[in-house]
Write a protein that holds these residues in place. Structure first.
Motif, PDB file in Angstrom:
ATOM      1  N   HIS A   1      -7.789   2.905   8.615  1.00 41.58           N
ATOM      2  CA  HIS A   1      -7.442   1.590   9.088  1.00 41.58           C
ATOM      3  C   HIS A   1      -8.479   0.571   9.025  1.00 41.58           C
ATOM      4  O   HIS A   1      -8.467  -0.715   9.020  1.00 41.58           O
ATOM      5  CB  HIS A   1      -6.643   1.328  10.414  1.00 41.58           C
TER       6      HIS A   1
ATOM      7  N   ASP B   1       0.595  -2.634   9.083  1.00 39.18           N
ATOM      8  CA  ASP B   1      -0.631  -2.765   8.965  1.00 39.18           C
ATOM      9  C   ASP B   1      -1.536  -2.486   7.534  1.00 39.18           C
ATOM     10  O   ASP B   1      -0.803  -1.659   6.957  1.00 39.18           O
ATOM     11  CB  ASP B   1      -1.445  -1.838  10.149  1.00 39.18           C
ATOM     12  N   THR B   2      -2.326  -3.350   7.473  1.00 37.37           N
ATOM     13  CA  THR B   2      -3.488  -2.986   6.330  1.00 37.37           C
ATOM     14  C   THR B   2      -4.102  -1.613   6.323  1.00 37.37           C
ATOM     15  O   THR B   2      -4.369  -1.296   7.374  1.00 37.37           O
ATOM     16  CB  THR B   2      -4.364  -4.266   6.226  1.00 37.37           C
ATOM     17  N   THR B   3      -3.993  -0.803   5.282  1.00 38.90           N
ATOM     18  CA  THR B   3      -4.524   0.414   4.941  1.00 38.90           C
ATOM     19  C   THR B   3      -5.572   0.442   4.116  1.00 38.90           C
ATOM     20  O   THR B   3      -5.416  -0.375   3.074  1.00 38.90           O
ATOM     21  CB  THR B   3      -3.676   1.593   4.984  1.00 38.90           C
TER      22      THR B   3
ATOM     23  N   THR C   1      -1.894  -4.262  -3.688  1.00 36.42           N
ATOM     24  CA  THR C   1      -2.962  -3.491  -3.762  1.00 36.42           C
ATOM     25  C   THR C   1      -4.317  -4.371  -4.257  1.00 36.42           C
ATOM     26  O   THR C   1      -4.003  -5.176  -5.229  1.00 36.42           O
ATOM     27  CB  THR C   1      -3.058  -2.111  -4.524  1.00 36.42           C
TER      28      THR C   1
ATOM     29  N   LYS D   1      -7.253  -1.516  -1.126  1.00 44.82           N
ATOM     30  CA  LYS D   1      -6.874  -2.129   0.207  1.00 44.82           C
ATOM     31  C   LYS D   1      -5.283  -2.051  -0.206  1.00 44.82           C
ATOM     32  O   LYS D   1      -4.866  -2.735  -1.118  1.00 44.82           O
ATOM     33  CB  LYS D   1      -7.360  -3.407   0.330  1.00 44.82           C
ATOM     34  N   GLU D   2      -4.456  -1.841   0.753  1.00 46.87           N
ATOM     35  CA  GLU D   2      -2.829  -1.769   0.529  1.00 46.87           C
ATOM     36  C   GLU D   2      -2.455  -2.658   1.613  1.00 46.87           C
ATOM     37  O   GLU D   2      -2.640  -2.610   2.810  1.00 46.87           O
ATOM     38  CB  GLU D   2      -2.328  -0.340   0.725  1.00 46.87           C
ATOM     39  N   THR D   3      -1.450  -3.691   1.314  1.00 46.82           N
ATOM     40  CA  THR D   3      -1.016  -4.321   2.562  1.00 46.82           C
ATOM     41  C   THR D   3       0.531  -4.482   2.062  1.00 46.82           C
ATOM     42  O   THR D   3       0.915  -4.870   1.078  1.00 46.82           O
ATOM     43  CB  THR D   3      -1.481  -5.791   2.331  1.00 46.82           C
TER      44      THR D   3
END
Length: 549
Positions: A289, A259-261, A231, A252-254
Motif C-alpha cells: 500500500h 485503495d491504491t496499490t 496503471t 501504481k494501480e488505482t
C-alpha cells in the motif's frame, strides 16, 4: 570445537546453482533402474561432431538457406552429410553485426527431427561459406526407421507423468514432440515429453517415451487485469537482503472504490513484455500500500526484482539481446520457495529462489551473480540449448557461471553474496570459484570419482554416472570455468563476454562437448578480432592450460 558447515544433500549436486536438475533426479529413487538402462542404451557418439573451416570456399549466389544446402550437397563426401536437401530442415537464419549470416539446420528423418543433431553453415559478408559446424547422425539416413507412431501424444504424456511421479496440477500444459532418438544399435521413434511443475520436488522434466512400445527410454530433469484498472509506472524504494537501498521500477494501480496499490512489476522497457516478481506462497505479484518495500519479508523480492533488471540491461546493452529469448519475453521471478531451501533454479520459464536456511545461506535472490546465472540458463535455452547432461550439461552450467561473474563483475566468485555468516566463518565464502576451483570440496557421492576437490584441468575430470549430478554438470563445469578466468585475466571481462556470447548464440549446438566449446570460442574470437589477434592467442592459451585441445 568449531562447528563445520558442510553442504546439505540438496546442495551436494545442485547448488551448484543450476536448474535443480541433478539433485532432484537423484532423490527419486524409483528412477535408478531406468537411469542404469539409460547409461547402457543412450549413445551420444551416434551423433558425429563436425567443424570445418573454409579458407577458399566457392562463392555462393546469396547467404541464405538455399545456398547453404547447395554447399552441403556439393561437399557431401567431405562433410559426410548425405542428401542434405532431403534430410535437413531450416531452423533459423541470423545475420550479425559483422555482416555474417548463420543458417542453422535440424536433421530429420521423413520430416521427424533427429534428437541432438544440428548443422550450422556460416557465410561471410561476401556470400562465401567460411565454416560449418554441429552434429549429425550418420546412421539415421540409411536406417529403416518407421516414423508412424502407434501411441498417441496423450498416451505418451500419461506415461511420462507416471514415470516422474508428476503432481496432478502442472505449472504449464505438457508438450509432446515426435523425434528420432539415437541408441547404440538402433534409432527409435519416441515422444519427447516436457513436464513442468513446482511443489515439493519441482521439475522441468524431459521424458522420452518409445512411440510404439510405450517404454520410457530416457528422462532427465532440466531445472527454467481488472476492469477499469489504471496503471502508472513509478519509481519505488526498497531494502535488499543485506540492507542495500534499491531504486525499483514498480507500477501504481488505482481502481474506483478501492485503495491504491503498488506492485512489483515493470512494463516500461520498450519491446519487453515486462519484469514481474511473485511471492511463491500466494502465487501473486508482490503488492504494497506504499511504494517503500522495506520489510524483511519483502527484501528477497526487492533483490530479485532489482537484479532481474540489471541482468536484462546487461544482455540488451552489451549484446543487443532483448530478454532471454531475444523477443521480449517476460522476465519472471518467484521468491520464498520451499522451506529453508538452499537453492535457486531456472525451470524453463522463470527463475525461482529459495530463502536459504539462515545457517548456510541467506535468501538466494540477494546474489546478482545468482540471478545472472539463472537468467543465462534462459538465454542458453533459446540459443545453443545445451543438453543438461555430461559435458554439454557442464557447458550449460559453465556459461551460466561465467556470465554470472561477468555481470557481477567485482570478482571471479559465484554466490559470495548468498553465504550466511556462519558458513563464511567456516571458510565457505562462495559456492564456486572460477579463479581457484579446487579450494572447495565436491559432494561425498562424487568424491570417489576424483580427488575430492573441484577440478581445474582435464587430468582431474570426474567421469560420473548419470545419476550423480547428471554426469557431473556442476562439477566438471569448473574446468571450463577456469579456462574462462585465464582468458579473462588476459583480455578483460568485456571482450570475454563478447566472445562467449557469440559462441552460444552462433556456434554451439545441443550436444556440444568441451572440445566443441574450444572450437566455437576460438572461432568467435577470430570473427571479432582477427585470425592472429592477441584475443585468439589468449583463448587458445586458456584452453591449453586446462587441457582442452
Amino acid at each position: 570445537m568449531k562447528k563445520r558447515y558442510t553442504l546439505p544433500v540438496v546442495l551436494s549436486s545442485a547448488l551448484l546453482l543450476g536448474s535443480v536438475n541433478g539433485v532432484l533426479a537423484q532423490q527419486q529413487v524409483s528412477q535408478d533402474s531406468i537411469q542404469a538402462e539409460v547409461e547402457k542404451k543412450w549413445n551420444e557418439n551416434a551423433n558425429v561432431p563436425l567443424f570445418v573451416k573454409e579458407k577458399f570456399a566457392k562463392k555462393q549466389n546469396a547467404s541464405n538457406a538455399g545456398s547453404a544446402l547447395d554447399y552441403l550437397a556439393e561437399n557431401e563426401k567431405k562433410l559426410g552429410i548425405q542428401k542434405a536437401a532431403k534430410n535437413l530442415q531450416v531452423k533459423d537464419v541470423q545475420k550479425d553485426d559483422l555482416g555474417m549470416t548463420h543458417v542453422r539446420f535440424q536433421q530429420t528423418k521423413e520430416d521427424v527431427p533427429v534428437e541432438g543433431t544440428e548443422i550450422i553453415v556460416h557465410f561471410n559478408e561476401n556470400n562465401e561459406v567460411v565454416s560449418v559446424n554441429g552434429y549429425h547422425n550418420k546412421t539415421v539416413s540409411n536406417d529403416n526407421v518407421d516414423t508412424k507412431a502407434a501411441l498417441t501424444k496423450g498416451e505418451a504424456v500419461n506415461i511420462a507423468k507416471s514415470s516422474v511421479d508428476a503432481p496432478e496440477e502442472l505449472t504449464f500444459e505438457p508438450t509432446s514432440e515426435l523425434v528420432v532418438y539415437p541408441f547404440v544399435e538402433d534409432n527409435s521413434l519416441a515422444y519427447k515429453v516436457n513436464l513442468n511443475f513446482l511443489g515439493d520436488k519441482p521439475g522441468n522434466w524431459f521424458v522420452f517415451v518409445d512411440a510404439n512400445t510405450g517404454e520410457v527410454i530416457d528422462q532427465y530433469n532440466a531445472l527454467l487485469h481488472a476492469d477499469n484498472l489504471k496503471t502508472k509506472p513509478i519509481n519505488g524504494i526498497g531494502k535488499g537482503v543485506h540492507g542495500e537501498k534499491r531504486t525499483l521500477h514498480t507500477t501504481k494501480e488505482t481502481q474506483a472504490g478501492e485503495d491504491t496499490t503498488f506492485k512489483l512489476y515493470d512494463e516500461v522497457h520498450q519491446n519487453l513484455e515486462g519484469i514481474y516478481t511473485y511471492d511463491y506462497n500466494t502465487d501473486e505479484i508482490f503488492e504494497n500500500h506504499s511504494n517503500a518495500w522495506v520489510s524483511d519479508y519483502e527484501s528477497p523480492a526487492v533483490d530479485a526484482h532489482y537484479n532481474s533488471e540489471k541482468v536484462y540491461d546487461y544482455y540488451l546493452n552489451e549484446h543487443g539481446r532483448n530478454s532471454l529469448d531475444d523477443n521480449g519475453m517476460p522476465i519472471i521471478s518467484y521468491v520464498h520457495f520451499g522451506e529453508d531451501y538452499n537453492n535457486a533454479f531456472w525451470n524453463g520459464r522463470y527463475m525461482t529462489y529459495g530463502d536459504g536456511d539462515g545457517e548456510y545461506m541467506v535468501p538466494l535472490s540477494a546474489g546478482l551473480d545468482v540471478a545472472a546465472h539463472e537468467m543465462t540458463h534462459g538465454v542458453i535455452t533459446h540459443t545453443a540449448n545445451l543438453n543438461y547432461r555430461n559435458q554439454s550439461g557442464a557447458l550449460n552450467e559453465s556459461f551460466a557461471d561465467v556470465f554470472g561473474a561477468l555481470i557481477d563483475e567485482d570478482d571471479w566468485e559465484v554466490g559470495e553474496d548468498i553465504m550466511a555468516p556462519a558458513a563464511k566463518e567456516d571458510g565457505r565464502t562462495s559456492l564456486r570459484s572460477l579463479s581457484n576451483p579446487d579450494k572447495y570440496p565436491v559432494s561425498e557421492e562424487a568424491t570417489p570419482y576424483g580427488d575430492g576437490q573441484y577440478p581445474k584441468h582435464m587430468d582431474e575430470f570426474y567421469d560420473l554416472p548419470l545419476e550423480i549430478d547428471n554426469g557431473g554438470v556442476h562439477i566438471n563445469s569448473s574446468i571450463t570455468n577456469h579456462a574462462a578466468y585465464l582468458i579473462g585475466e588476459q583480455i578483460g571481462k568485456d571482450k570475454l563476454g563478447d566472445i562467449y556470447y557469440r559462441a552460444i548464440a552462433t556456434y554451439l549446438t545441443p550436444t556440444s562437448n568441451f572440445s566443441d566449446a574450444r572450437n566455437a570460442i576460438v572461432q568467435s574470437a577470430v570473427d571479432l578480432y582477427g585470425e592472429n589477434s592477441e584475443e585468439v592467442t589468449a583463448v587458445e592459451s586458456g584452453f591449453d592450460q586446462v587441457g582442452i585441445y
